[in-house]
Scaffold this active site. Structure first.
Site, PDB file in Angstrom:
ATOM      1  N   THR A 181      78.228  41.498  41.401  1.00 51.94           N
ATOM      2  CA  THR A 181      77.091  40.913  40.682  1.00 51.94           C
ATOM      3  C   THR A 181      76.091  40.381  41.696  1.00 51.94           C
ATOM      4  O   THR A 181      76.470  39.900  42.764  1.00 51.94           O
ATOM      5  CB  THR A 181      77.514  39.724  39.797  1.00 51.94           C
ATOM      6  OG1 THR A 181      78.102  38.751  40.644  1.00 51.94           O
ATOM      7  CG2 THR A 181      78.477  40.122  38.725  1.00 51.94           C
ATOM      8  N   GLU A 326      79.085  42.848  34.322  1.00 53.67           N
ATOM      9  CA  GLU A 326      80.418  42.747  33.733  1.00 53.67           C
ATOM     10  C   GLU A 326      80.570  43.623  32.490  1.00 53.67           C
ATOM     11  O   GLU A 326      81.678  43.797  31.980  1.00 53.67           O
ATOM     12  CB  GLU A 326      80.695  41.281  33.310  1.00 53.67           C
ATOM     13  CG  GLU A 326      80.824  40.291  34.449  1.00 53.67           C
ATOM     14  CD  GLU A 326      79.479  39.748  34.966  1.00 53.67           C
ATOM     15  OE1 GLU A 326      78.452  40.427  34.773  1.00 53.67           O
ATOM     16  OE2 GLU A 326      79.470  38.666  35.571  1.00 53.67           O
ATOM     17  N   LYS A 434      66.840  20.743  29.217  1.00 58.13           N
ATOM     18  CA  LYS A 434      67.405  19.752  28.288  1.00 58.13           C
ATOM     19  C   LYS A 434      66.488  18.535  28.285  1.00 58.13           C
ATOM     20  O   LYS A 434      66.539  17.713  29.187  1.00 58.13           O
ATOM     21  CB  LYS A 434      68.821  19.361  28.706  1.00 58.13           C
ATOM     22  CG  LYS A 434      69.839  20.475  28.492  1.00 58.13           C
ATOM     23  CD  LYS A 434      70.420  20.957  29.791  1.00 58.13           C
ATOM     24  CE  LYS A 434      71.107  22.295  29.631  1.00 58.13           C
ATOM     25  NZ  LYS A 434      71.192  23.036  30.896  1.00 58.13           N
ATOM     26  N   TRP A 439      66.880  21.152  23.322  1.00 55.95           N
ATOM     27  CA  TRP A 439      66.788  22.252  24.280  1.00 55.95           C
ATOM     28  C   TRP A 439      65.442  22.950  24.187  1.00 55.95           C
ATOM     29  O   TRP A 439      64.941  23.225  23.097  1.00 55.95           O
ATOM     30  CB  TRP A 439      67.884  23.292  24.007  1.00 55.95           C
ATOM     31  CG  TRP A 439      69.249  22.841  24.401  1.00 55.95           C
ATOM     32  CD1 TRP A 439      69.572  21.725  25.110  1.00 55.95           C
ATOM     33  CD2 TRP A 439      70.472  23.500  24.084  1.00 55.95           C
ATOM     34  NE1 TRP A 439      70.940  21.648  25.276  1.00 55.95           N
ATOM     35  CE2 TRP A 439      71.515  22.732  24.655  1.00 55.95           C
ATOM     36  CE3 TRP A 439      70.808  24.666  23.395  1.00 55.95           C
ATOM     37  CZ2 TRP A 439      72.863  23.092  24.547  1.00 55.95           C
ATOM     38  CZ3 TRP A 439      72.132  25.027  23.292  1.00 55.95           C
ATOM     39  CH2 TRP A 439      73.150  24.241  23.860  1.00 55.95           C
TER      40      TRP A 439
HETATM   41  P1  AMP Z   1      73.172  41.393  36.101  1.00 63.73           P
HETATM   42  O1  AMP Z   1      74.655  41.318  36.084  1.00 63.73           O
HETATM   43  O2  AMP Z   1      72.559  41.210  37.441  1.00 63.73           O
HETATM   44  O3  AMP Z   1      72.680  42.627  35.436  1.00 63.73           O
HETATM   45  O4  AMP Z   1      72.629  40.169  35.234  1.00 63.73           O
HETATM   46  C1  AMP Z   1      73.021  39.975  33.888  1.00 63.73           C
HETATM   47  C2  AMP Z   1      72.202  38.884  33.266  1.00 63.73           C
HETATM   48  O5  AMP Z   1      70.834  39.292  33.170  1.00 63.73           O
HETATM   49  C3  AMP Z   1      72.596  38.538  31.852  1.00 63.73           C
HETATM   50  O6  AMP Z   1      73.684  37.657  31.812  1.00 63.73           O
HETATM   51  C4  AMP Z   1      71.319  37.921  31.304  1.00 63.73           C
HETATM   52  O7  AMP Z   1      71.206  36.564  31.690  1.00 63.73           O
HETATM   53  C5  AMP Z   1      70.245  38.701  32.011  1.00 63.73           C
HETATM   54  N1  AMP Z   1      69.712  39.777  31.148  1.00 63.73           N
HETATM   55  C6  AMP Z   1      70.041  41.075  31.132  1.00 63.73           C
HETATM   56  N2  AMP Z   1      69.301  41.752  30.237  1.00 63.73           N
HETATM   57  C7  AMP Z   1      68.467  40.854  29.656  1.00 63.73           C
HETATM   58  C8  AMP Z   1      67.446  40.929  28.650  1.00 63.73           C
HETATM   59  N3  AMP Z   1      67.117  42.064  28.062  1.00 63.73           N
HETATM   60  N4  AMP Z   1      66.831  39.779  28.321  1.00 63.73           N
HETATM   61  C9  AMP Z   1      67.138  38.607  28.906  1.00 63.73           C
HETATM   62  N5  AMP Z   1      68.074  38.481  29.865  1.00 63.73           N
HETATM   63  C10 AMP Z   1      68.739  39.588  30.233  1.00 63.73           C
END
Ligand code: AMP
Length: 539
Positions: A181, A326, A434, A439
């Site tokens: 990640t 994930e 917050k 929120w």
């Molecule tokens: P990654 O593992 O780097 O792809 O990051 C995943 C995270 O990106 C998720 O837990 C979200 O917080 C954010 N994320 C992915 N897609 C979206 C979306 N369409 N809108 C808002 N947040 C997103």
């Protein structure tokens, strides 16, 4: 029913039988390479045979450090094709993190783009398990390097067997890939993808109500192949016989627009910052983009204003999607239901700006302070996910216990769900503001700000406040043509009709650039530090 193992090599075997003539079009440092799937599959088998020759065994990790191109695609199949594990390394990590992930995954061989040689010459002595470097180069001969032992990709695979049989007795639960990640804090966490997970995720990419990828498509994954396997598109495209267009190294919005025009791309996938750049390019210069039937956008929230501009000005259908490293990543995708297409354009675009509803095969729960939230579009809770392409742990990492509990992945994303099941990401748990026990969604404020004609980008963060605990502050980048033409007061006035008074940012800070993560998301941790410094300097 037959108990058939669902494996990655079987996807390539299908392509070489059925789609010999279909092409992989790959932009390189020299121009554009056009290979047929027949050629790609032979080269893949050659690579597999030479990896075995170099001593790679079933279960060993082989790293790739590369842009999106056909050689990287060959590695996507050639590595799992011998039962080894494809480790796609994020080229934008800092050197310490690169060393960490390569050592943590115990990569035995690395496949590296030639442009990254200087980096590896600096760090190779810290890599604990690497036994060989294979350099993917567009040149016939390799430039001199201190890496040892080192092989030129083309010269190496030339000696390989283009009929080399892929491994036959694979168990579908064996690992095919690993990806770390892009952590914003702490060390990157590894997610292992099984053959079965990749296979089933690809099926979801093919569903009409999913991405709907098919043989007739010309697909361009702009999302890097090191970011959750370019969202699975390279695997699915080969399996389905889709024409693949790889944008190659150091692309610009103009290069993407030309590829869309020249190669008649039907479907392209990337993060919002990529599409924001393309949008500006299309607004400034004329291109023919009518072949596009979907721009898939995920990774962070796509502002409604961007979606609307693509659809209304350029007639380009925009599909918002949500996922994580994930989750392979596709789990939620925004498509209007048949009876929603008659709504007003405002209603439609506000639905499209939500992340959408869960794809078949994945289950979700949303847990708020009082347990499961009501589907009313208001109550907020954390999104939990379960399914055959959702990870069940982090690779050899004690942080597994924080995210994987009771058979569910706890995403750390706070969401609402409306009556129709449309999920809206309100924020990352840690980015929610917050204020006075309530929120405030930084994402909602950002989207509203980015709808202002003078604002290019906006990111909203929480700053500590004596009375309210936290208050929102907006950081904005103004478009070049509006520099010094807009005031803080005007921006607040623009927001006023859209939000309750206590949601309005306490301050607007004008910036040249908003810091971003390695995959193009706002880097709020760094932004918070910059803002606090800004206030300290101002006293
Ligand atoms: P990654 O593992 O780097 O792809 O990051 C995943 C995270 O990106 C998720 O837990 C979200 O917080 C954010 N994320 C992915 N897609 C979206 C979306 N369409 N809108 C808002 N947040 C997103």
């Amino acid at each position: 029913m037959m108990n058939i193992q669902l494996t990655v090599p079987s996807m390539m075997e299908r392509a070489e039988k059925l789609f010999k003539k279909k092409q992989v079009i790959s932009r390189s440092t020299k121009g554009v390479d056009r290979l047929t799937y027949e050629e790609v599959s032979k080269r893949t088998r050659q690579l597999s045979s030479m990896l075995v020759e170099l001593g790679v065994k079933r279960g060993d990790r082989v790293g790739t450090f590369a842009w999106n191109h056909h050689r990287h695609l060959e590695a996507y199949f050639g590595i799992p094709g011998i039962g080894a594990v494809l480790h796609t390394i994020n080229i934008r990590l800092d050197p310490q993190q690169i060393i960490y992930v390569i050592n943590h995954a115990k990569d035995k061989v690395l496949l590296i783009d030639e442009c990254f040689l200087p980096l590896f010459e600096k760090i190779h002595h810290e890599l604990t398990h690497v036994e060989a470097y294979i350099i993917m180069s567009d040149e016939p001969v390799l430039s001199s390097t201190s890496l040892q032992p080192v092989y030129h990709y083309e010269q190496l695979i030339e000696k390989g067997n283009d009929c080399y049989p892929f491994i036959q007795d694979l168990d579908e639960q064996e690992p095919a890939g690993i990806c770390y990640t892009s952590a914003t804090t702490g060390k990157p966490k590894g997610v292992v993808y099984s053959h079965r997970g990749i296979y089933l995720h690809c099926m979801a990419l093919g569903l009409t109500d999913g991405v709907g990828l098919s043989e007739a498509d010309v697909a361009m994954p702009v999302v890097p192949m090191f970011h959750v396997n370019a969202w699975g598109l390279p695997f699915a495209a080969v399996w389905f016989g889709t024409t693949l267009v790889m944008p190659g190294p150091f692309f610009t919005p103009a290069i993407l627009a030309e590829l869309i025009q020249n190669e008649q791309i039907t479907i392209a996938a990337g993060v919002p910052t990529i599409w924001l750049g393309l949008l500006q390019e299309l607004e400034n210069n004329a291109y023919e983009t009518s072949s596009l039937r979907a721009l898939i956008c995920g990774g962070s929230a796509a502002p409604q204003s961007i979606i609307q501009r693509f659809e209304e000005k350029f007639n380009i259908p925009f599909v918002h999607a949500y996922g994580m490293t994930e989750t392979s990543p596709l789990v939620i995708l925004s498509r209007l239901k048949s009876y929603q297409t008659h709504q007003s354009s405002d209603e439609k675009f506000s639905l499209k700006a939500k992340q959408g509803f869960i794809v078949p095969g994945v289950e979700m729960r949303v847990i708020g302070q009082q347990g499961e939230v009501k589907w009313n579009g208001i109550e907020m809770g954390e999104l939990l996910l379960k399914g055959p392409w959702i990870a069940s742990e982090y690779y050899e990492d004690e942080r597994t216990n924080e995210a994987f509990k009771d058979g569910w992945l706890h995403t750390g994303d706070v969401v609402t769900v409306d009556e129709e099941g449309f999920v809206k990401i309100v924020d990352r748990t840690k980015d929610l503001i917050k204020s006075g026990g309530e929120w405030i969604s930084s994402v909602d404020l950002e989207n509203a700000l980015m709808a202002h004609e003078a604002i290019f980008e906006a990111s909203v963060i929480a700053v500590p406040h004596e009375k309210w605990q936290e208050r929102p502050v907006a950081c904005v980048v103004v478009k070049k043509e509006y520099k010094n033409q807009i005031t803080k007061e005007e921006i607040i006035q623009f927001l006023e009709p859209q939000f309750a008074k206590w949601w309005l940012p306490d301050d607007i800070i004008f910036m040249e650039e908003i810091p971003k993560t390695t995959v193009g998301k706002f880097l709020k941790r760094t932004l918070r530090e910059q803002v606090l410094q800004h206030y300290e300097l101002k006293g």
